[in-house]
Design a protein around this motif. Structure first.
Motif, PDB file in Angstrom:
ATOM      1  N   ILE A   1       0.858  -1.181   0.000  1.00 18.93           N
ATOM      2  CA  ILE A   1       0.000   0.000   0.000  1.00 18.93           C
ATOM      3  C   ILE A   1       0.897   1.234   0.000  1.00 18.93           C
ATOM      4  CG2 ILE A   1      -1.821   1.285   1.186  1.00 18.93           C
ATOM      5  CD1 ILE A   1      -2.694  -1.503   0.207  1.00 18.93           C
ATOM      6  N   HIS A   2       0.797   2.037  -1.048  1.00 17.62           N
ATOM      7  CA  HIS A   2       1.572   3.268  -1.147  1.00 17.62           C
ATOM      8  C   HIS A   2       1.159   4.225  -0.028  1.00 17.62           C
ATOM      9  CE1 HIS A   2       3.151   7.000  -2.882  1.00 17.62           C
ATOM     10  NE2 HIS A   2       3.806   6.268  -3.767  1.00 17.62           N
TER      11      HIS A   2
ATOM     12  N   THR B   1       5.774   0.891   0.091  1.00 22.22           N
ATOM     13  CA  THR B   1       5.267   1.445   1.330  1.00 22.22           C
ATOM     14  C   THR B   1       6.199   2.575   1.752  1.00 22.22           C
ATOM     15  OG1 THR B   1       4.675   0.915   3.626  1.00 22.22           O
ATOM     16  CG2 THR B   1       6.570  -0.229   2.707  1.00 22.22           C
ATOM     17  N   GLY B   2       5.890   3.220   2.855  1.00 23.97           N
ATOM     18  CA  GLY B   2       6.778   4.261   3.344  1.00 23.97           C
ATOM     19  C   GLY B   2       6.034   5.496   3.799  1.00 23.97           C
ATOM     20  N   LEU B   3       6.711   6.633   3.662  1.00 20.48           N
ATOM     21  CA  LEU B   3       6.160   7.905   4.134  1.00 20.48           C
ATOM     22  C   LEU B   3       6.367   8.975   3.070  1.00 20.48           C
ATOM     23  CD1 LEU B   3       7.717   7.905   7.733  1.00 20.48           C
ATOM     24  CD2 LEU B   3       5.426   7.122   7.080  1.00 20.48           C
ATOM     25  N   ASP B   4       5.327   9.769   2.826  1.00 23.82           N
ATOM     26  CA  ASP B   4       5.429  10.880   1.885  1.00 23.82           C
ATOM     27  C   ASP B   4       4.841  12.118   2.538  1.00 23.82           C
ATOM     28  OD1 ASP B   4       4.968  12.764  -0.268  1.00 23.82           O
ATOM     29  OD2 ASP B   4       5.376  11.113  -1.645  1.00 23.82           O
ATOM     30  N   TYR B   5       5.710  12.996   3.026  1.00 26.68           N
ATOM     31  CA  TYR B   5       5.277  14.230   3.670  1.00 26.68           C
ATOM     32  C   TYR B   5       5.302  15.410   2.696  1.00 26.68           C
ATOM     33  CZ  TYR B   5       5.996  11.788   8.160  1.00 26.68           C
ATOM     34  OH  TYR B   5       5.949  10.917   9.215  1.00 26.68           O
TER      35      TYR B   5
ATOM     36  N   SER C   1       0.572   2.190   8.578  1.00 27.11           N
ATOM     37  CA  SER C   1       0.656   1.320   7.404  1.00 27.11           C
ATOM     38  C   SER C   1       2.093   0.852   7.181  1.00 27.11           C
ATOM     39  CB  SER C   1       0.144   2.061   6.170  1.00 27.11           C
ATOM     40  OG  SER C   1       0.235   1.261   5.018  1.00 27.11           O
ATOM     41  N   PHE C   2       3.027   1.777   7.303  1.00 26.25           N
ATOM     42  CA  PHE C   2       4.442   1.441   7.127  1.00 26.25           C
ATOM     43  C   PHE C   2       4.863   0.371   8.130  1.00 26.25           C
ATOM     44  CE2 PHE C   2       8.930   3.578   6.864  1.00 26.25           C
ATOM     45  CZ  PHE C   2       9.370   2.557   6.039  1.00 26.25           C
ATOM     46  N   ARG C   3       4.455   0.527   9.384  1.00 21.56           N
ATOM     47  CA  ARG C   3       4.806  -0.471  10.399  1.00 21.56           C
ATOM     48  C   ARG C   3       4.248  -1.845  10.037  1.00 21.56           C
ATOM     49  NH1 ARG C   3       4.022   3.860  14.319  1.00 21.56           N
ATOM     50  NH2 ARG C   3       6.020   4.243  15.391  1.00 21.56           N
ATOM     51  N   SER C   4       3.017  -1.885   9.515  1.00 23.65           N
ATOM     52  CA  SER C   4       2.432  -3.176   9.113  1.00 23.65           C
ATOM     53  C   SER C   4       3.272  -3.837   8.035  1.00 23.65           C
ATOM     54  CB  SER C   4       0.999  -2.969   8.618  1.00 23.65           C
ATOM     55  OG  SER C   4       0.146  -2.567   9.667  1.00 23.65           O
ATOM     56  N   HIS C   5       3.749  -3.039   7.090  1.00 29.35           N
ATOM     57  CA  HIS C   5       4.596  -3.583   6.022  1.00 29.35           C
ATOM     58  C   HIS C   5       5.936  -4.072   6.574  1.00 29.35           C
ATOM     59  CE1 HIS C   5       1.687  -1.454   3.510  1.00 29.35           C
ATOM     60  NE2 HIS C   5       2.197  -2.042   2.443  1.00 29.35           N
ATOM     61  N   ILE C   6       6.490  -3.334   7.510  1.00 23.48           N
ATOM     62  CA  ILE C   6       7.762  -3.744   8.113  1.00 23.48           C
ATOM     63  C   ILE C   6       7.598  -5.075   8.834  1.00 23.48           C
ATOM     64  CG2 ILE C   6       9.440  -3.178   9.910  1.00 23.48           C
ATOM     65  CD1 ILE C   6       9.008  -0.197   9.121  1.00 23.48           C
ATOM     66  N   ILE C   7       6.513  -5.218   9.585  1.00 23.94           N
ATOM     67  CA  ILE C   7       6.234  -6.480  10.281  1.00 23.94           C
ATOM     68  C   ILE C   7       6.095  -7.614   9.271  1.00 23.94           C
ATOM     69  CG2 ILE C   7       4.517  -7.724  11.663  1.00 23.94           C
ATOM     70  CD1 ILE C   7       3.923  -4.982  13.020  1.00 23.94           C
TER      71      ILE C   7
ATOM     72  N   LEU D   1      11.677  -5.192   1.694  1.00 25.70           N
ATOM     73  CA  LEU D   1      10.738  -4.087   1.816  1.00 25.70           C
ATOM     74  C   LEU D   1      11.074  -3.042   0.758  1.00 25.70           C
ATOM     75  CD1 LEU D   1       8.496  -3.088   3.909  1.00 25.70           C
ATOM     76  CD2 LEU D   1      10.351  -1.760   4.950  1.00 25.70           C
ATOM     77  N   ILE D   2      10.080  -2.603  -0.011  1.00 30.77           N
ATOM     78  CA  ILE D   2      10.279  -1.565  -1.031  1.00 30.77           C
ATOM     79  C   ILE D   2       9.785  -0.256  -0.440  1.00 30.77           C
ATOM     80  CG2 ILE D   2       9.666  -0.748  -3.330  1.00 30.77           C
ATOM     81  CD1 ILE D   2       9.356  -4.410  -2.653  1.00 30.77           C
ATOM     82  N   VAL D   3      10.721   0.671  -0.194  1.00 27.43           N
ATOM     83  CA  VAL D   3      10.442   1.874   0.593  1.00 27.43           C
ATOM     84  C   VAL D   3      10.395   3.116  -0.289  1.00 27.43           C
ATOM     85  CG1 VAL D   3      11.223   3.348   2.485  1.00 27.43           C
ATOM     86  CG2 VAL D   3      11.535   0.855   2.619  1.00 27.43           C
ATOM     87  N   HIS D   4       9.296   3.849  -0.147  1.00 24.87           N
ATOM     88  CA  HIS D   4       9.123   5.174  -0.744  1.00 24.87           C
ATOM     89  C   HIS D   4       9.274   6.187   0.377  1.00 24.87           C
ATOM     90  CE1 HIS D   4       6.724   8.265  -3.174  1.00 24.87           C
ATOM     91  NE2 HIS D   4       6.647   8.749  -1.937  1.00 24.87           N
ATOM     92  N   THR D   5      10.139   7.174   0.203  1.00 28.06           N
ATOM     93  CA  THR D   5      10.253   8.231   1.207  1.00 28.06           C
ATOM     94  C   THR D   5      10.464   9.568   0.516  1.00 28.06           C
ATOM     95  OG1 THR D   5      11.426   8.967   3.208  1.00 28.06           O
ATOM     96  CG2 THR D   5      12.749   7.868   1.532  1.00 28.06           C
ATOM     97  N   ARG D   6       9.702  10.557   0.952  1.00 23.51           N
ATOM     98  CA  ARG D   6       9.860  11.909   0.413  1.00 23.51           C
ATOM     99  C   ARG D   6       9.591  12.917   1.523  1.00 23.51           C
ATOM    100  NH1 ARG D   6       7.478  14.587  -5.232  1.00 23.51           N
ATOM    101  NH2 ARG D   6       8.897  16.378  -5.167  1.00 23.51           N
ATOM    102  N   ASP D   7      10.574  13.758   1.782  1.00 18.51           N
ATOM    103  CA  ASP D   7      10.502  14.764   2.843  1.00 18.51           C
ATOM    104  C   ASP D   7      10.163  14.133   4.188  1.00 18.51           C
ATOM    105  OD1 ASP D   7      11.051  16.562   0.871  1.00 18.51           O
ATOM    106  OD2 ASP D   7       9.263  17.790   1.139  1.00 18.51           O
ATOM    107  N   ALA D   8      10.647  12.916   4.406  1.00 21.59           N
ATOM    108  CA  ALA D   8      10.322  12.191   5.646  1.00 21.59           C
ATOM    109  C   ALA D   8      11.508  11.343   6.096  1.00 21.59           C
ATOM    110  CB  ALA D   8       9.095  11.309   5.416  1.00 21.59           C
ATOM    111  N   GLU D   9      12.703  11.853   5.906  1.00 21.62           N
ATOM    112  CA  GLU D   9      13.895  11.052   6.162  1.00 21.62           C
ATOM    113  C   GLU D   9      13.983  10.585   7.616  1.00 21.62           C
ATOM    114  OE1 GLU D   9      17.529  12.762   4.779  1.00 21.62           O
ATOM    115  OE2 GLU D   9      16.735  13.227   2.792  1.00 21.62           O
ATOM    116  N   ALA D  10      13.808  11.499   8.561  1.00 22.36           N
ATOM    117  CA  ALA D  10      13.986  11.149   9.974  1.00 22.36           C
ATOM    118  C   ALA D  10      12.979  10.097  10.417  1.00 22.36           C
ATOM    119  CB  ALA D  10      13.875  12.397  10.845  1.00 22.36           C
ATOM    120  N   ASP D  11      11.714  10.283  10.072  1.00 25.40           N
ATOM    121  CA  ASP D  11      10.692   9.325  10.488  1.00 25.40           C
ATOM    122  C   ASP D  11      10.863   7.983   9.769  1.00 25.40           C
ATOM    123  OD1 ASP D  11       9.618  11.127  12.239  1.00 25.40           O
ATOM    124  OD2 ASP D  11       7.785  11.514  11.103  1.00 25.40           O
ATOM    125  N   THR D  12      11.249   8.029   8.511  1.00 27.07           N
ATOM    126  CA  THR D  12      11.486   6.776   7.785  1.00 27.07           C
ATOM    127  C   THR D  12      12.580   5.963   8.457  1.00 27.07           C
ATOM    128  OG1 THR D  12      10.802   7.749   5.678  1.00 27.07           O
ATOM    129  CG2 THR D  12      12.158   5.769   5.566  1.00 27.07           C
TER     130      THR D  12
END
Length: 260
Positions: A66-67, A97-101, A114-120, A129-140
């Protein structure tokens, strides 16, 4: 036909601009020297479709995920649901999955859940794990570093983040995948980071139908275009195209160990 074979480690073959002619898309890619394709899902209602593509076409594998843009629309897609879907033999990854801020299309807490569910699910299945991250480096990074049962590895796809983020992700055992963005004239910082990625952690992708590389800007991106990105990276890193293709393809198979 090029004398070597590339893998497009991230493409959306089910999207209408490609899905209307998958045999043609794959044929053009193979003519350009691309022999492997990871079809990525972003919504639960896409999972069966991308798995069917992998079942139907040689050299195509699938993921379930889930994106972060879709997190609000899939509050019930938990780790158990992902784990069950990942039992299909052509599914070799969890995500994207991941975080997009940057766009914030879904609530940030919902994205994190959602990201945590994918990590589990990735830890439980042993799949990358295929990770999408944008403007969310610290939280990712914080979520990727949370303790859990089972080994966690994967790839930061369509990498556009900072050198510091790349270094942290590599230290966590992740691979870095570069898209056509690295060929853009305004991506000089990214190109500098691309030079530093260890040879055994580098992947290439299109993220098609988006982000067509130079010299194909303005066109609907296809998996065939990963050859342009690979050519650019080979020059950037001072290696031959054949060597770049061989190493990135070997890296794909090393990471996605279920890939034949």
């Amino acid at each position: 036909m090029l004398p070597f074979t590339l893998v497009d480690s991230h493409c959306h073959l089910n999207y209408a601009s490609l899905g209307d002619d998958v045999p043609g898309v794959l044929a053009r890619a193979r003519a350009a020297g691309v022999g492997g394709f990871l079809a990525i899902s972003c919504r639960q209602n896409e999972w069966n479709g991308v798995i069917a593509l992998a079942d139907t076409h040689d050299g195509v594998w699938a993921t379930v995920g889930i994106h972060p843009h879709e997190a609000d629309e899939h509050p019930d897609t938990d780790a158990a649901t992902l784990i069950a879907a990942a039992q299909h033999p052509r599914v070799i990854g969890i995500g994207e999955t991941g975080l997009d801020y940057y766009y914030d299309k879904s609530d940030r807490d919902r994205q994190k859940a959602s990201f945590r569910s994918h990590i589990i699910a990735a830890r439980a299945t042993g799949l990358p794990l295929i990770v999408h991250t944008r403007d969310a480096e610290a939280d990712t990074l914080a979520l990727l570093k949370e303790p859990g049962e089972g080994v966690l590895n994967g790839v930061i796809h369509c990498f556009t983040a900072s050198q510091a983020f790349a270094d942290e992700a590599l230290a966590q055992g992740f691979y870095i995948s570069l898209s056509g963005i690295v060929t853009f004239k305004n991506a000089r910082d990214l190109a500098e980071t691309a030079k530093t990625i260890p040879t055994d952690r580098l992947l290439v992708e299109t993220d098609s139908p988006y982000l067509a590389p130079v010299p194909m800007r303005g066109k609907t991106c296809e998996p065939a275009f990963v050859a342009h990105t690979a050519r650019f990276l080979a020059t950037l890193r001072g290696v031959s195209e054949a060597e770049l293709a061989a190493t990135t393809t070997a890296n794909f198979h090393a990471l996605f160990t279920k890939a034949a």
